[in-house]
Every structure is written in structure tokens, then in C-alpha cells.
Write an enzyme that holds these catalytic residues in place. Structure first.
Site, mmCIF file in Angstrom:
data_model
loop_
_atom_site.group_PDB
_atom_site.id
_atom_site.type_symbol
_atom_site.label_atom_id
_atom_site.label_comp_id
_atom_site.label_asym_id
_atom_site.label_seq_id
_atom_site.Cartn_x
_atom_site.Cartn_y
_atom_site.Cartn_z
ATOM 1 N N HIS A 70 51.139 35.475 52.363
ATOM 2 C CA HIS A 70 51.960 34.580 51.549
ATOM 3 C C HIS A 70 51.398 34.503 50.067
ATOM 4 O O HIS A 70 52.206 34.815 49.098
ATOM 5 C CB HIS A 70 51.748 33.145 52.118
ATOM 6 C CG HIS A 70 52.635 32.027 51.561
ATOM 7 N ND1 HIS A 70 52.616 31.029 51.836
ATOM 8 C CD2 HIS A 70 53.139 32.036 50.144
ATOM 9 C CE1 HIS A 70 53.586 29.959 51.122
ATOM 10 N NE2 HIS A 70 53.804 30.603 49.867
ATOM 11 N N GLU A 127 54.862 34.067 43.361
ATOM 12 C CA GLU A 127 53.384 33.947 43.622
ATOM 13 C C GLU A 127 52.563 34.260 42.438
ATOM 14 O O GLU A 127 51.643 33.284 42.235
ATOM 15 C CB GLU A 127 52.873 34.783 44.776
ATOM 16 C CG GLU A 127 53.449 34.158 46.098
ATOM 17 C CD GLU A 127 52.960 32.756 46.547
ATOM 18 O OE1 GLU A 127 51.798 32.463 46.392
ATOM 19 O OE2 GLU A 127 53.873 32.092 46.946
ATOM 20 N N HIS A 131 50.800 30.749 40.911
ATOM 21 C CA HIS A 131 49.476 30.779 41.143
ATOM 22 C C HIS A 131 48.624 31.430 40.388
ATOM 23 O O HIS A 131 47.551 31.049 40.112
ATOM 24 C CB HIS A 131 49.288 31.039 42.707
ATOM 25 C CG HIS A 131 50.096 29.788 43.698
ATOM 26 N ND1 HIS A 131 49.823 28.672 43.811
ATOM 27 C CD2 HIS A 131 51.160 30.470 44.494
ATOM 28 C CE1 HIS A 131 50.839 27.880 44.715
ATOM 29 N NE2 HIS A 131 51.515 29.177 45.073
#
Ligand SMILES: *[C@@H]1O[C@H](CO)[C@@H](O)[C@H](O)[C@H]1NC(C)=O
Ligand SMILES: *[C@@H]1O[C@H](CO)[C@@H](O)[C@H](O)[C@H]1NC(C)=O
Length: 396
Positions: A70, A127, A131
Site C-alpha cells: 500500500h 502515495e 505521504h
């Protein structure tokens, strides 16, 4: 100013490899600093790093015998988090960036970092942008001779390397916890299996009572790109699974490993197969070694790992849903937990293939005590050790 200009000129000519700042071994561990510290060598405020993994069955995502990536998240030390911290570095060409700078990482991501809807590229952009851009040690100012996008390469390389050291599928299978349409498992059995391997509790999440996400928690000493990740206990929200009756469904109805409803006594009766439709190696080829996202050397005829010199030619022979290997020394087997090819091997081990890697007992990760250099050969083990590696098949 003149010196800096000259240095950038050298980079432009492609003669120098820019690197991030070097962090001393005495840098504090994130979330454990007692005074202020340089945030190129201390991940702050997002010092609680979480490597998150998916198990998606509907639709099935990735190999049937592997969890998928993930992301890697820089949570604050209390579990809260920042997101989308620098829109100017929210790159929209992740595939091209990695194709140019880290093709092995890209090819691994194409099998193991998959969305359950949308494109690979859009998932990776999400992602990274949400992040990765919040990681302070990856800021451009933390590099000498920064070249645009190199910090994103470091983010993807590091995330893939961490994931490769966290083979959840085989860790669970070792405890008899295998995908099944009929078996159910308890949260405590799943937690015990993972904690026993990782060393710390793992966050275990369910969706409608079905196991579907794992979070592995770390602090980091030094930078994300070159520091040391240290496993730690979860912070923030706990596991979302019920305490019992948890389903761990197969990714595809056709590859259900046999199992009973008693995790403590069950074990799969056949090896899980690789990616449906993946071609199992056959004929002559090299066994290349990949570690930390890059190819380093290969396996030589005795089954050991070597990084200088000529690769041995292996013969792969399909066997059932997998394949066997032999070299000039003889048949290859996992004997006493190590890869061995020798005339004394009477029965070759049947390996599987996930479309990219040789897998054994459901895992694409092998280990050694160190990366070999010079004339040193490293034994390749199946049990966890300091260095993780994968084996890729290069047909000749
Ligand atoms: C840890 O370092 C950060 C960054 O320098 C600083 O802001 C924070 O106050 C430090 N924590 C402690 C407890 O000193
Ligand atoms: C990706 O895009 C960035 C700008 O967003 C650019 O600097 C970089 O050269 C591009 N990289 C590749 C490999 O296309």
C-alpha cells in the site's frame, strides 16, 4: 557560490552521483530524540513510519501468494499525520522517473504495488504526493547536488526494500494461516504469527470480517533514504478485526490452498501457485540476485551468491505448477534451510514463480548474512537473516 556552481556543472555532465547528506551513526532514533536535531538526519515530525500492505481478493490484486504494497507513511509519533506536504513535488511521471533511475524497483512495483482500481501510475502518484512529500529527510535541501525527482526514487526504493523484508504471506503460512474459503482464524493467532517474525505487534485490519491490511511500524535512525529502520510497536488506532471468525480469502477461486478450520494444526498440502498465467522458467538461464531494489550478482553453480565473476547457467525444468533447477554441479534443493546444488542432492526442490521471482514455500524472499563482495560467496538461506534478496530468472 563559485564552488556550488561548479559542482552543479559536474552533475549536469553526468559525472557525479548526487547523494543525500551523510548522517552520523549517533543520530537519534525518530520519536526518541531528547533535544532538537537536524531534520535531514531525523525524520520529524513524521518519525513513526508505517509500511502498509494489502490483501485484496475482490478483485484479486497481485500474486496469489503475496501481499501487496500500500505504501510507506510518515506518521507523527502519536499516530496523527500530515498529508500532501509539497504540491510542487507531486510528480506525475513516477513510471518514467523509475524507468530511468531504478528499473528493478519499477518492475517489482508492477507486480507487487498494485491498486484495486485505477492505474498503477495514479496509485503511485497518490502515495508519493500524499505521504512521501511529507518526509523531511527527503527534502531537496537534504541532498548535495540535488537532481529533480531523485528523492522520489529514494522513497520508492526504500518502500520496496522494506516490503521485501516483510513476507507476510509466508509468515502467516508458517503458522498454518493460509487463504481459504472455509477456514476462519482468530485475531490472536494472526497477531502471534506476525509478532513472532517481526518482533513487535502489527496492526491487523479487516473489511467486513475479512483480513485485508497489515501495518508494520518502525522508527528510523538517520534518514529515510539511508538510515536504519527499527521495528517498533503500533501507535494510533488499533486493529479493526473481530477477535475471532476472521476470513482470509484466496485471491482467486482456482488457487485455494487446502486448509482446515484449525489454524494450529493446519498446513497447506500443496505449494501455492504463482501468478495465474505466469510462465514458469524452463530451459537455460541465469539466476540473478536482487537486493535493496537493485540487481547485484547472481547464483553460481554450487547455489551460492557471488557478485563478481561469471554467472552459472542453470537448467529449469517444469514440474507440476512449479519447476526444478540444476547446475553443472547437480540438482538444486533447499537443504537444511539453504540453497544447494550438488551431485549429492538426490531429489530436486520444486520452486514456484510469481511472474518475476523464484519463490519457495510461498515467499520470494531469500536471505544471507551479508552482501558478498570480492571473491566471497554468500550462502542463500530461506530463514530470516541480515540481508534480503530475490532471485530473478534470466532466460538465455
Ligand atoms: C526532536 O527534534 C525536533 C527537530 O529538531 C524538535 O523540533 C523537537 O523539539 C525535538 N524533540 C525533543 C523532545 O527535544
Ligand atoms: C518528471 O517530471 C519532472 C517535473 O515534474 C521533471 O523534472 C523530470 O525530468 C521528469 N522525469 C522524467 C524521467 O521524465
Amino acid at each position: 557560490m563559485a564552488a556550488r556552481y561548479l559542482f552543479l556543472g559536474v552533475v549536469g555532465a553526468g559525472l557525479a552521483v548526487a547523494s543525500s547528506v551523510t548522517c552520523s551513526g549517533s543520530a537519534p532514533v525518530s520519536c526518541h530524540n531528547t533535544t532538537s536535531f537536524d531534520t535531514c538526519c531525523l525524520e520529524y515530525p513524521g518519525g513513526h513510519m508505517v509500511q502498509t500492505q494489502f490483501w485484496d481478493t475482490n478483485p484479486p490484486v497481485g500474486p496469489s501468494d503475496s501481499w501487496t504494497i500500500h505504501g510507506l507513511w510518515p506518521d507523527h509519533c502519536d499516530g496523527t499525520f500530515d498529508s500532501s506536504c509539497d504540491s510542487s513535488r507531486a510528480y506525475t511521471n513516477i513510471t518514467q522517473i523509475l524507468q530511468a533511475a531504478s528499473p528493478d524497483t519499477l518492475s517489482f512495483m508492477q507486480t507487487h504495488w498494485k491498486p484495486n482500481s485505477g492505474t498503477d501510475e495514479s496509485f503511485w502518484e497518490h502515495e508519493w504526493g500524499k505521504h512521501g512529500t511529507c518526509m523531511t529527510t527527503l527534502r531537496p535541501s537534504c541532498y548535495s547536488g540535488y537532481q529533480p525527482t531523485q528523492e522520489a526514487v529514494d522513497f520508492f526504493d526504500r518502500t520496496v526494500a522494506l516490503f521485501q523484508g516483510l513476507p507476510s504471506y509466508s509468515w502467516l503460512a508458517d503458522a498454518g494461516i493460509v487463504p481459504s474459503t472455509t477456514a476462519t482464524y482468530t485475531l490472536s493467532a494472526i497477531q502471534a504469527a506476525l509478532t513472532g517474525k517481526f518482533g513487535f505487534a502489527v496492526t491487523i485490519n479487516c473489511n467486513s470480517g475479512e483480513l485485508n491490511e497489515l501495518w508494520y511500524h518502525y522508527n528510523v535512525q538517520g534518514s529515510v533514504q539511508s538510515g536504519t529502520f527499527k521495528p517498533t510497536s503500533p501507535v494510533g488506532a488499533g486493529s479493526t478485526c473481530p477477535s475471532s471468525g476472521i476470513k482470509y480469502l484466496p485471491k482467486s477461486g482456482s488457487t485455494t490452498p487446502t486448509s482446515t478450520s484449525k489454524p494450529s494444526t493446519s498446513s497447506p498440502t500443496s505449494s501455492p501457485t504463482g501468478t495465474p498465467g505466469g510462465n514458469v522458467p524452463s530451459g537455460s538461464g541465469y539466476l540473478n540476485a536482487v537486493t535493496g531494489g537493485s540487481q547485484k550478482g547472481c547464483i553460481i553453480s554450487a547455489g551460492t551468491w557471488y557478485t563478481s565473476g561469471t554467472c552459472a547457467t542453470f537448467t529449469a525444468t517444469p514440474s507440476g505448477s512449479g519447476f526444478t533447477l540444476s547446475s553443472s554441479k547437480g540438482k538444486c534443493a533447499i537443504a537444511s534451510g539453504a540453497l544447494t546444488c550438488s551431485s549429492s542432492v538426490s531429489s530436486a526442490t520444486v520452486f514456484s514463480y510469481d511472474g518475476t521471482h523464484v519463490t519457495y514455500s510461498g515467499s520470494a524472499t531469500f536471505y544471507s548474512t551479508a552482501v558478498p563482495s570480492g571473491s566471497t560467496q554468500a550462502t542463500v538461506y530461506t530463514a530470516s537473516n541480515s540481508v534480503s534478496l530475490q532471485l530473478t530468472w534470466q532466460a538465455l
